[in-house]
Design a protein around this motif. Structure first.
Motif, PDB file in Angstrom:
ATOM      1  N   GLY A 295       0.798  -1.218   0.000  1.00  0.00           N
ATOM      2  CA  GLY A 295       0.000   0.000   0.000  1.00  0.00           C
ATOM      3  C   GLY A 295       0.826   1.261   0.000  1.00  0.00           C
ATOM      4  O   GLY A 295       0.340   2.327  -0.381  1.00  0.00           O
TER       5      GLY A 295
ATOM      6  N   TYR B 267      -3.738  -2.217  -5.426  1.00  0.00           N
ATOM      7  CA  TYR B 267      -4.112  -1.880  -4.054  1.00  0.00           C
ATOM      8  C   TYR B 267      -3.498  -0.544  -3.638  1.00  0.00           C
ATOM      9  O   TYR B 267      -4.152   0.299  -3.009  1.00  0.00           O
ATOM     10  CB  TYR B 267      -3.663  -3.003  -3.117  1.00  0.00           C
ATOM     11  N   MET B 268      -2.248  -0.328  -4.029  1.00  0.00           N
ATOM     12  CA  MET B 268      -1.550   0.901  -3.652  1.00  0.00           C
ATOM     13  C   MET B 268      -2.275   2.156  -4.158  1.00  0.00           C
ATOM     14  O   MET B 268      -2.418   3.138  -3.425  1.00  0.00           O
ATOM     15  CB  MET B 268      -0.121   0.875  -4.210  1.00  0.00           C
TER      16      MET B 268
ATOM     17  N   LYS C  60      -6.821   1.730  -3.027  1.00  0.00           N
ATOM     18  CA  LYS C  60      -7.392   1.458  -1.702  1.00  0.00           C
ATOM     19  C   LYS C  60      -8.027   2.716  -1.109  1.00  0.00           C
ATOM     20  O   LYS C  60      -7.584   3.843  -1.372  1.00  0.00           O
ATOM     21  CB  LYS C  60      -6.316   0.917  -0.760  1.00  0.00           C
TER      22      LYS C  60
END
Length: 532
Positions: A227, A473-474, A477
């Motif tokens: 993340g 995801y990074m 999110k």
């Protein structure tokens, strides 16, 4: 052709993942729904040079560039557009090993891969000093062994990293590692998600008499968790990745991860009481633990998920290589007698035949040890096939024993977790080449571990897809959204898979085979001494 996909490519809403495995480098481009929309791959093999398993720098970049180019060509053919940018990029590679660089960024000695069993002395000393298992494959074991050997290059080390970390560094200028990858370099402190500072101090004290011009903390990469942003693609990096010059700089990259971490992500097994097993050239099982183990086991590595949770890892250097060689021999026979038989069909036919074999393989025995095997304490390997005059020697049993033995060393490690430590595991998810033939590798694995084994439809995408998911995801999110939540809600909610429970007769048969396997290790040792 999907207009939405074409628009996503043109507007940079796709995400790219590239993983360097032992025999294949794969690039996977995913769309906004996280499904692969294009891919490219490059086959390569390690070389054995001066008693070292290695890949050359030239081969590394040739492979990365070729896999990217083939993915870009796939995009052009399918959607009629060129890739100029993507939303994010992630790089992954086989873990561990040793890449040491001087102050000018030059590689000091050829890349030493995870496959080298040459650090036994260092591994033993560090395990005792830290009271923490330091396997021979780990980067710190390679570094300390080089110091013990008084290798000339050790005074010139300015930076040490892994293969994934090296590529990320050259493309972004950032000397970082994802925590999962970093956990195979040096032990991680679970509270801080960083290298264990007490053990770093212990290491510095251990090497003090060597009067080196650096301390360990000076040469290690920075540790990041899933993340976090790990830098952007530089102008130089863009040209290095895409030799056509079409790809633009400025693309964010996620922390580089190891193949163990990307395997966890690609199989949605980052939560506690889940696990995954990756079976290809090597085989390793990852089990996310609810608590720490009761003691140190040299057969079990402790690493982390890409978010820093503790994972027990049972790793075997040898899995399918010898099995593949036998399939290759059958393929050669067919070609010799003029039969043109598709290799994939050949694998499927032979693998399915194995299911017709006796549960205990009819008394046959094999070892697929092309290289050393740390779980059974072999520095080198000799592939062997052995039978007695009473063994039931037929093709189904022959194929079955080679599938069984591919998991033999792994089972010895997993028995420590499941039987001795009583680790609770709800399901284990299989991925990798051993699971390509539907139902075969899955049922053999269920028999070996006596645990339900699931295989997802996307499992074949493997680690390249896994690192693409980490990059996604990074950038996508929401606030405080965990990786587990992101994967469950947006990636795996509607992805199909199949689960096979262990068959009692097969479980019993595998246990019988394991007694033969354990007793027969003396034969393997004799081969090592007498077969040069």
């Amino acid at each position: 052709m999907s207009v939405d996909v074409k628009n996503a490519i043109q507007s940079g809403k796709t995400v790219l993942g590239i993983e360097l495995g032992s025999t294949r480098i794969k690039a996977v481009l995913i769309g906004e729904d996280h499904a692969p929309i294009a891919s490219g791959s490059h086959d390569w093999e390690n070389s054995y040079v001066n008693n070292i398993w290695t890949y050359s720098i030239e081969d590394i970049w040739k492979g990365v560039q070729d896999s990217y180019q083939k993915m870009a060509e796939d995009v052009k053919q399918q959607y009629g557009v060129s890739i100029q940018t993507v939303g994010a990029i992630g790089f992954s590679a086989m873990m561990h090993g040793y890449m040491a660089f001087d102050k000018d960024g030059e590689l000091l000695v050829p890349f030493r891969t995870w496959r080298n069993n040459m650090t036994e002395q260092a591994s033993k000393i560090l395990t005792e000093r830290f009271n923490y298992n330091i396997p021979q494959r780990w980067s710190i074991a390679h570094l300390y062994q080089a110091i013990l050997n008084q290798e000339k290059h050790i005074t010139d080390i300015s930076f040490q990293t892994t293969l994934a970390g090296y590529i990320h560094w050259k493309l972004t200028g950032q000397k970082v590692l994802g925590v999962g990858e970093a956990s195979g370099v040096f032990p991680i402190e679970l509270n801080t998600k960083n290298f264990n500072q007490t053990m770093i101090q212990q290491f510095n004290e251990l090497i003090a008499t060597h009067n080196l011009p650096w301390k360990l903390e000076d040469i290690l990469p920075k540790v990041l968790v899933a993340g976090e942003n790990a830098g952007v693609l530089t102008e130089e990096g863009a040209k290095l990745l895409d030799v056509t010059g079409e790809l633009k700089a400025g693309i964010p990259l996620c922390p580089p991860e190891g193949d163990a971490g990307t395997g966890m992500v690609a199989t949605n097994s980052v939560a506690k009481r889940t696990g995954n097993v990756s079976a290809g050239t090597s085989v390793f099982a990852m089990v996310v633990l609810e608590k720490e183990l009761s003691k140190v086991y040299t057969e079990i590595d402790l690493v982390t998920t890409p978010t820093g949770n503790l994972v027990a890892m049972a790793h075997s250097n040898n899995c399918s290589s010898d099995l593949n060689a036998w399939v290759g021999l059958f393929d050669e026979l067919l070609k010799t007698i003029g039969r043109d038989f598709d290799k994939n069909n050949l694998y499927e036919t032979l693998y399915n035949l194995a299911l017709q074999g006796d549960p205990d393989c009819g008394g046959l025995l094999a070892y697929g040890y092309l290289s050393g095997e740390h779980i059974t304490h072999f520095k080198e390997g000799r592939p062997l096939f052995v039978r007695s005059s009473e063994s039931r020697f037929n093709l189904p049993n022959f194929m079955r024993v080679h599938l069984y033995t591919a998991l033999g060393a792994l089972k010895m490690g997993m028995d420590i977790l499941l039987k001795q430590e009583e680790v609770r595991l709800d399901v284990i998810i299989g991925h990798g080449g051993l699971f390509k033939t539907k139902g075969v590798g899955q049922s053999i694995m269920a028999a070996a571990l006596n645990v339900p084994v699931s295989v997802m439809e996307t499992a074949g995408e493997g680690g390249a897809w896994g690192i693409a998911l980490l990059a996604s995801y990074m950038i996508n999110k929401s606030n405080n959204e965990t990786l587990e939540e992101y994967l469950s809600h947006y990636v795996f909610a509607e992805r199909a898979g199949s689960t096979m429970s262990p068959v009692p007769e097969d479980v019993e048969g595998f246990e019988h085979f394991m007694k033969r396997y354990t007793n027969g290790l003396a034969i393997e040792r004799a081969a090592l001494v007498n077969l040069k």
